[in-house]
Write a protein that holds these residues in place. Structure first.
Motif, PDB file in Angstrom:
ATOM      1  N   ASN B  42       5.983 -10.476 -10.285  1.00  0.00           N
ATOM      2  CA  ASN B  42       5.312 -11.646 -10.835  1.00  0.00           C
ATOM      3  C   ASN B  42       3.848 -11.672 -10.487  1.00  0.00           C
ATOM      4  OD1 ASN B  42       6.307 -13.628 -12.405  1.00  0.00           O
ATOM      5  ND2 ASN B  42       7.114 -14.876 -10.775  1.00  0.00           N
ATOM      6  N   THR B  43       3.550 -11.402  -9.210  1.00  0.00           N
ATOM      7  CA  THR B  43       2.237 -11.803  -8.722  1.00  0.00           C
ATOM      8  C   THR B  43       1.338 -10.647  -8.358  1.00  0.00           C
ATOM      9  OG1 THR B  43       3.130 -11.964  -6.491  1.00  0.00           O
ATOM     10  CG2 THR B  43       3.100 -13.947  -7.800  1.00  0.00           C
ATOM     11  N   ILE B  44       1.904  -9.449  -8.125  1.00  0.00           N
ATOM     12  CA  ILE B  44       1.027  -8.386  -7.669  1.00  0.00           C
ATOM     13  C   ILE B  44       0.626  -7.499  -8.839  1.00  0.00           C
ATOM     14  CG2 ILE B  44       0.824  -6.356  -6.184  1.00  0.00           C
ATOM     15  CD1 ILE B  44       2.327  -7.863  -4.095  1.00  0.00           C
ATOM     16  N   ARG B  45      -0.672  -7.367  -9.015  1.00  0.00           N
ATOM     17  CA  ARG B  45      -1.188  -6.495 -10.057  1.00  0.00           C
ATOM     18  C   ARG B  45      -1.783  -5.264  -9.380  1.00  0.00           C
ATOM     19  NH1 ARG B  45       1.106  -9.392 -12.370  1.00  0.00           N
ATOM     20  NH2 ARG B  45       0.757 -10.733 -14.150  1.00  0.00           N
ATOM     21  N   HIS B  46      -1.536  -4.111  -9.994  1.00  0.00           N
ATOM     22  CA  HIS B  46      -2.100  -2.881  -9.455  1.00  0.00           C
ATOM     23  C   HIS B  46      -3.280  -2.492 -10.324  1.00  0.00           C
ATOM     24  CE1 HIS B  46       1.419  -2.567  -6.922  1.00  0.00           C
ATOM     25  NE2 HIS B  46       2.111  -2.877  -7.980  1.00  0.00           N
ATOM     26  N   ILE B  47      -4.481  -2.641  -9.810  1.00  0.00           N
ATOM     27  CA  ILE B  47      -5.668  -2.255 -10.562  1.00  0.00           C
ATOM     28  C   ILE B  47      -5.894  -0.775 -10.295  1.00  0.00           C
ATOM     29  CG2 ILE B  47      -8.140  -2.597 -10.849  1.00  0.00           C
ATOM     30  CD1 ILE B  47      -7.663  -5.481  -9.905  1.00  0.00           C
ATOM     31  N   PRO B  48      -5.788   0.045 -11.334  1.00  0.00           N
ATOM     32  CA  PRO B  48      -5.829   1.483 -11.081  1.00  0.00           C
ATOM     33  C   PRO B  48      -7.179   1.944 -10.555  1.00  0.00           C
ATOM     34  CG  PRO B  48      -5.782   1.010 -13.429  1.00  0.00           C
ATOM     35  CD  PRO B  48      -5.614  -0.289 -12.743  1.00  0.00           C
ATOM     36  N   LYS B 200      -3.466  11.955  -7.952  1.00  0.00           N
ATOM     37  CA  LYS B 200      -2.602  10.785  -8.068  1.00  0.00           C
ATOM     38  C   LYS B 200      -3.473   9.553  -8.072  1.00  0.00           C
ATOM     39  CE  LYS B 200       1.769   9.173  -6.222  1.00  0.00           C
ATOM     40  NZ  LYS B 200       1.406   7.754  -6.169  1.00  0.00           N
ATOM     41  N   LYS B 201      -3.293   8.764  -9.118  1.00  0.00           N
ATOM     42  CA  LYS B 201      -4.085   7.549  -9.222  1.00  0.00           C
ATOM     43  C   LYS B 201      -3.778   6.612  -8.058  1.00  0.00           C
ATOM     44  CE  LYS B 201      -3.282   6.847 -13.662  1.00  0.00           C
ATOM     45  NZ  LYS B 201      -3.022   6.087 -14.871  1.00  0.00           N
ATOM     46  N   GLY B 202      -4.798   5.954  -7.581  1.00  0.00           N
ATOM     47  CA  GLY B 202      -4.575   4.938  -6.561  1.00  0.00           C
ATOM     48  C   GLY B 202      -4.613   3.577  -7.210  1.00  0.00           C
ATOM     49  N   SER B 203      -4.449   2.564  -6.402  1.00  0.00           N
ATOM     50  CA  SER B 203      -4.578   1.232  -6.980  1.00  0.00           C
ATOM     51  C   SER B 203      -5.035   0.241  -5.928  1.00  0.00           C
ATOM     52  CB  SER B 203      -3.259   0.776  -7.594  1.00  0.00           C
ATOM     53  OG  SER B 203      -2.286   0.665  -6.588  1.00  0.00           O
ATOM     54  N   ALA B 204      -5.836  -0.686  -6.388  1.00  0.00           N
ATOM     55  CA  ALA B 204      -6.168  -1.837  -5.558  1.00  0.00           C
ATOM     56  C   ALA B 204      -5.127  -2.885  -5.911  1.00  0.00           C
ATOM     57  CB  ALA B 204      -7.570  -2.320  -5.891  1.00  0.00           C
ATOM     58  N   ALA B 217      -6.668 -10.056  -2.143  1.00  0.00           N
ATOM     59  CA  ALA B 217      -6.332  -8.642  -2.128  1.00  0.00           C
ATOM     60  C   ALA B 217      -5.168  -8.409  -1.191  1.00  0.00           C
ATOM     61  CB  ALA B 217      -7.531  -7.828  -1.672  1.00  0.00           C
ATOM     62  N   VAL B 218      -4.275  -7.535  -1.575  1.00  0.00           N
ATOM     63  CA  VAL B 218      -3.098  -7.249  -0.749  1.00  0.00           C
ATOM     64  C   VAL B 218      -3.273  -5.929  -0.001  1.00  0.00           C
ATOM     65  CG1 VAL B 218      -0.611  -6.952  -0.765  1.00  0.00           C
ATOM     66  CG2 VAL B 218      -1.681  -8.478  -2.399  1.00  0.00           C
ATOM     67  N   GLY B 219      -3.886  -4.970  -0.659  1.00  0.00           N
ATOM     68  CA  GLY B 219      -4.062  -3.673  -0.010  1.00  0.00           C
ATOM     69  C   GLY B 219      -4.512  -2.644  -1.015  1.00  0.00           C
ATOM     70  N   VAL B 220      -4.791  -1.478  -0.518  1.00  0.00           N
ATOM     71  CA  VAL B 220      -5.278  -0.412  -1.390  1.00  0.00           C
ATOM     72  C   VAL B 220      -4.425   0.833  -1.187  1.00  0.00           C
ATOM     73  CG1 VAL B 220      -7.245   1.053  -1.951  1.00  0.00           C
ATOM     74  CG2 VAL B 220      -7.630  -1.290  -1.225  1.00  0.00           C
ATOM     75  N   ASP B 221      -3.953   1.402  -2.278  1.00  0.00           N
ATOM     76  CA  ASP B 221      -3.370   2.738  -2.216  1.00  0.00           C
ATOM     77  C   ASP B 221      -4.468   3.676  -2.688  1.00  0.00           C
ATOM     78  OD1 ASP B 221      -0.919   1.743  -1.495  1.00  0.00           O
ATOM     79  OD2 ASP B 221      -0.294   1.449  -3.572  1.00  0.00           O
ATOM     80  N   PHE B 222      -5.036   4.424  -1.757  1.00  0.00           N
ATOM     81  CA  PHE B 222      -6.168   5.247  -2.142  1.00  0.00           C
ATOM     82  C   PHE B 222      -5.719   6.364  -3.066  1.00  0.00           C
ATOM     83  CE2 PHE B 222      -7.861   3.234   1.639  1.00  0.00           C
ATOM     84  CZ  PHE B 222      -9.091   2.830   1.141  1.00  0.00           C
TER      85      PHE B 222
END
Lengths: 428, 593
Positions: B42-48, B200-204, B217-222
């Motif tokens: 619902n709430t978490i969006r992954h910005i590539p 591999k794409k990361g996401s904010a 912000a929840v975190g970053v997958d670099f």
């Protein structure tokens, strides 16, 4: 006889009032801070709620101070007052329309919902009517008379439309009829009639009701549209888990949950405080019910008894229906959660009903043997009794004494009661 | 009486409340994980966050493909206050034509939420000047635009391929991790190794409200940058091969007055590693990377010479006389010819009344087996072929890898064509005639090969019979430099020809360069051995003059073969010995000088 009121009722009221204030702030502040409609003021609803709290405390004190004798005497006026307000609200130009319903009376920023007040007025009227009728309620004539008067109110309320309030009134009627010894067959008949009536409403009435029913039966089928409210609510409750996501950390309150500070505030509470919190809230309402029924069983005056049962049941019934909607076991009806949902009329009515209960608790004989649950709770109860002498201000005690004098002759105090409460000197 | 009723009612209502508690327990205890997941969805969006695409290196360390940073200026219509003023200010930095301004204004009037691009591929200086006026131009959006850069331009373009925006089908395919606006490889190494190069794409990860606006912000997958790919290509040999091919073909085009094409492949004779792979004509992959214009694209597509074709692996041609390497080996192995045999060539061969001519119509006279290969005498092979059973012969041909893909790690390889009796009946409704076998023996008729297939069997003959799979990627390293994967040469099979027979064939090939048809390849730095080939063509719409294709396939040094060089010229006219062998010589010069 003259008694000190049951201070645990006051304590319950205070706890719920405080919880409601905190949770309304928590549920409404982030979205208010984001929206220009609320001047980006995170305290928008808190400020208004605090005003309601003061009005509610006023209503509580008023109800507490009312002379039951006079209340009994003027109860037909209660019915007429409710009737008048409910007719007025339906008149175009007088009743105020919002969100597709004509539910409000008032002027400027001061508005109220007559249907909410009607709940309290109806409890008083019904208690008086049934107390006066006594055993004659077994007679179909009286049964039909009170049922008819109730249905009249319900039709007016449903015309707004406000099915939730109409259902609350119906629920209380059935509870009170049962307590006052009406014929079970008659009661079951009007229950059946009620079910048929609801079905007719579903088929012929507003189309949104059919959708609500569908959404209730399977919310996930159309989770983005008709089932949206229920699904988002279930997500909020479920994702809270056992201990909750933490106070203030609800995610669902960010526009996912509709009416997150009113009808669906219980979802925010469940999400933030988890099962621990939601369980506590349910227990608080069970305690109100317990207090109401215990008070009722300990008073020998049938009007006071019905008043206590009616007040407590009205609150508990609304709580049950509201929580039931939030957790998906009752179709969406739009009933506020007493104390916790934001809303002035609802809070004032709830506080008034609690005041009535507190008022009645002055007139009951403690440790009545007829009430099985009483003995279980003896220690807890007497603990509060010990404290109350120090806490209740003199003027309240004096008021209570004065008012209770009128009822001394009506109350048959047993010998054991006398032994227990030796500080009450006046006795026949 | 009433007390009893109160008790009954009380317990009934309590039962109702217990139902609430049970339901709460069910939702908040048993089903909680399911709902927590739903709440996250619902709430978490992954910005590539895009991953940097991997680099491509040559074996000698030249960067063949890299990434460059450019900048893009666009306008957000909802934020622009006065479009004319804004464009006036912007045009002080980027000159905009009236037509461009008109186009931008028209786009802006559509009030789309997508930014309207003013100009892309801006350099850093322009970006800085735009950044200075950004405050005065609300709605001006400056973005970094990573662009694939091929510093060698057209060099090795067919090997490297190019990348471009992913297609709609690729985005919709759930197997892919693509989103709109991503790039992927479209050809060559870029396509074949896309998965490794892509990273591999990361996401904010941000929490948003129901309206999609950011809460926190929840975190970053670099992102993990793509791996670096090191090719077996040697830049010196590649450039030399390309230069020789280009110069020769340009001369031919001038002489013949029509477009031509060509291919050159250089293999490591001992491993099958591709040291150079050139194809002509060429295209510039940078044009694709920068967003090719429709006109340029149409020019590429409509060009009759087909610049997008990687001829060494995509093109199939008649094998011509280079096929005699196979015929010789097979005949020796079968005992149908002896390495010391002598034959008499009278200029033609009479097969049951059908006359097959030698390309030297006056005839070679008495000629040894070795000389037959060196001079490419057709009559000798007609004679040998007439002794062959076709099934047996085809088995040998298949063993040399004709008709099957080499398995090189590049996309779209052509398998060429190996005919068979059944194929002929099916296609022509005729049985296989002895004349077909005779024709086949000199690589004419139905057989078709890619230059890489020719290079491969030449390699196997040169190295003593080891048919390696050609490969283009030597190793893959992670972006941080630690080696991930080293490619080992893959031996497909040992040819079913004894080494002594292969040695005889090599002698013949050496003869071709030292005294025979391929003297043009004679290199002063190393002993070259090779075989020429001339595919005679009938006039066709694509080849109106019926010009010959010419081949030269070779290896060097003769004593201990290190590299294999195969050259093909399309519609060159003339003979392989004159044209293609010269290109091979230039490659050997570059290698052994």
């Amino acid at each position: 006889m003259k008694k000190n009121p049951d201070l645990s009722i006051l304590l319950l009221t205070a706890i719920l009032l405080l919880t409601g204030t905190i949770m309304i702030f928590s549920a409404s502040s982030p979205t208010c801070a984001m929206l220009e409609d609320f001047n980006n003021d995170q305290y928008y609803y808190l400020k208004r709620h605090l005003t309601n709290v003061f009005l509610g405390i006023g209503a509580f004190i008023l109800a507490y101070k009312l002379d039951p004798k006079k209340l009994e005497k003027y109860s037909p006026l209660c019915y007429l007052g409710a009737l008048l307000m409910l007719i007025m609200v339906l008149l175009p130009g007088i009743g105020i329309v919002a969100k597709g319903a004509r539910r409000w009376l008032g002027f400027g920023s001061f508005t109220f919902q007559p249907a909410e007040f009607a709940k309290a007025l109806f409890v008083i009227f019904l208690a008086e009517f049934l107390a006066k009728t006594g055993d004659k309620i077994k007679n179909i004539k009286y049964f039909l008379k009170i049922t008819g008067l109730t249905i009249l109110l319900m039709i007016l309320i449903e015309a707004e439309p406000d099915l939730g309030t109409a259902l609350s009134i119906a629920g209380i009627l059935i509870i009170m009829l049962y307590i006052s010894g009406a014929n079970i067959k008659y009661i079951l008949s009007i229950c059946a009639l009620g079910v048929i009536g609801i079905c007719v409403l579903l088929i012929t009435g507003h189309s949104y009701r059919i959708n609500r029913m569908k959404a209730f039966l399977n919310p996930w089928q159309d989770a983005q549209d008709t089932g949206y409210h229920v699904c988002q609510s279930l997500i909020a409750v479920g994702s809270g888990g056992v201990t909750g996501v933490g106070f203030g950390d609800s995610r669902q309150k960010f526009f996912y949950l509709p009416e997150q500070h009113t009808d669906f505030i219980f979802a925010v509470i469940s999400e933030e405080l988890g099962f621990v919190g939601s369980f506590m809230i349910v227990m608080l309402f069970i305690l109100i019910l317990y207090k109401g029924f215990k008070t009722a069983s300990e008073t020998n005056d049938s009007f006071l008894r019905l008043l206590a049962v009616g007040s407590a049941s009205m609150i508990a019934f609304q709580a049950f229906m509201n929580i039931g909607v939030v957790i998906g076991i009752v179709p969406c009806t739009g009933i506020p959660l007493p104390f916790l949902s934001y809303g002035g009329s609802s809070l004032i009515t709830t506080m008034f009903l609690m005041g009535l209960l507190f008022n009645v608790s002055k007139y009951c004989s403690r440790h009545g043997r007829g009430w099985e649950l009483g003995s279980d709770d003896e220690e807890f109860d007497s603990g509060y009794d010990d404290e109350q002498d120090d806490e209740v201000p003199d003027n309240i005690q004096n008021d209570a004494k004065k008012e209770s004098k009128n009822y001394e002759d009506k109350n048959n105090i047993t010998k054991s009661d006398l032994d227990e409460y030796t500080e009450t000197p006046e006795k026949t | 009486m009433y007390k009893e009723k109160i008790s009954v009612l009380y317990f009934m209502i309590i039962a109702g409340f217990m139902l609430l508690i049970c339901r709460l327990w069910y939702l908040q205890f048993y089903e909680r994980n399911e709902f927590i997941k739903l709440a996250d969805d619902n709430t978490i969006r992954h910005i590539p966050m895009p991953a940097e695409r991997g680099l491509v290196f040559s074996s000698d360390g030249e960067i063949l493909v890299k990434n460059s940073i450019y900048f893009k200026a666009s306008l957000l219509s909802i934020e622009v206050e006065n479009i004319s003023d804004t464009l006036d200010k912007i045009s002080t930095v980027i000159p905009l034509s009236v037509k461009e301004i008109g186009y931008i204004k028209k786009k802006m009037s559509e009030y789309t939420l997508d930014p309207v691009i003013i100009k892309d591929m801006l350099d850093y200086g322009t970006f800085c000047r735009l950044a200075e006026i950004k405050a005065e131009c609300p709605g001006l959006l400056l973005e970094v635009q990573p662009v694939r850069d091929y510093p060698f331009g057209v060099s090795a373009c067919h090997v490297l391929g190019y990348d471009g925006p992913v297609s709609e089908e690729e985005v919709n395919n759930p197997d892919n991790d693509y989103s709109v606006g991503d790039f992927n490889g479209k050809d060559g190494v870029e396509k074949e190794y896309d998965e490794r190069l892509r990273g591999k794409k990361g996401s904010a990860n941000v929490r948003v409200n129901a309206a999609g606006r950011l809460i926190d912000a929840v975190g970053v997958d670099f992102p993990i940058p793509g791996d670096s790919v090191f090719l077996t290509i040697d830049s010196t040999l590649q450039l030399a091969a390309e230069k020789a091919l280009r110069e020769t073909i340009k001369e031919l085009e001038l002489k013949n007055g029509e477009s031509s094409g060509g291919a050159a492949v250089v293999l490591n004779a001992k491993t099958g590693a591709v040291l150079a792979m050139a194809s002509y004509p060429v295209y510039d992959p940078n044009k694709f990377a920068r967003g090719i214009s429709q006109k340029d694209y149409d020019d590429l597509i409509n060009n009759k010479a087909n610049p997008l074709l990687n001829r060494p692996i995509h093109g199939a041609y008649p094998c011509a006389s280079t096929f005699k390497i196979i015929t010789s080996s097979a005949a020796l192995q079968e005992g149908l010819a002896g390495e010391h045999d002598h034959y008499y060539c009278k200029g033609f061969y009479d097969l049951q009344g059908h006359v097959f001519n030698c390309f030297v119509t006056s005839g070679h006279g008495w000629i040894s087996f070795e000389e037959a290969l060196a001079y490419s005498c057709d009559v000798v092979y007609y004679e040998i072929a007439s002794r062959f059973k076709i099934e047996k012969f085809l088995k040998y041909i298949a063993d040399f890898g004709i008709g099957s893909k080499t398995g090189i790690d590049l996309p779209g390889e052509n398998s060429g064509h190996l005919p068979s009796e059944q194929w002929k009946i099916k296609t022509y409704g005729e049985p296989w005639y002895p004349g077909d076998t005779v024709n086949l023996s000199i690589g004419q008729g139905f057989v078709e090969v890619t230059p890489l297939q020719v290079a491969r069997f030449t390699m196997a003959v040169a190295n003593g019979g080891y048919l390696y799979r050609p490969y283009i990627v030597d190793r893959i390293e992670s972006a941080f430099g630690n080696e991930v994967e080293k490619v080992k040469p893959h031996l497909e099979r040992r040819l079913s020809i004894d080494e002594r027979f292969l040695a005889a064939v090599r002698r013949g090939m050496r003869g071709a360069v030292s005294y025979g048809s391929g003297r043009a390849a004679d290199c002063e730095y190393a002993e070259v051995a090779g075989k020429t080939g001339t595919a005679e063509n009938f006039p066709t719409p694509e080849n109106p003059k019926g010009l010959n294709h010419t081949w030269f396939t070779s290896f060097a040094p003769y004593g201990d073969p290190e590299i294999v060089a195969t050259v093909l010229l399309e519609k060159s006219g003339g003979y392989g010995g004159e044209l293609s062998a010269k290109i091979a010589k230039k490659i050997y010069d570059a290698k052994f000088k």
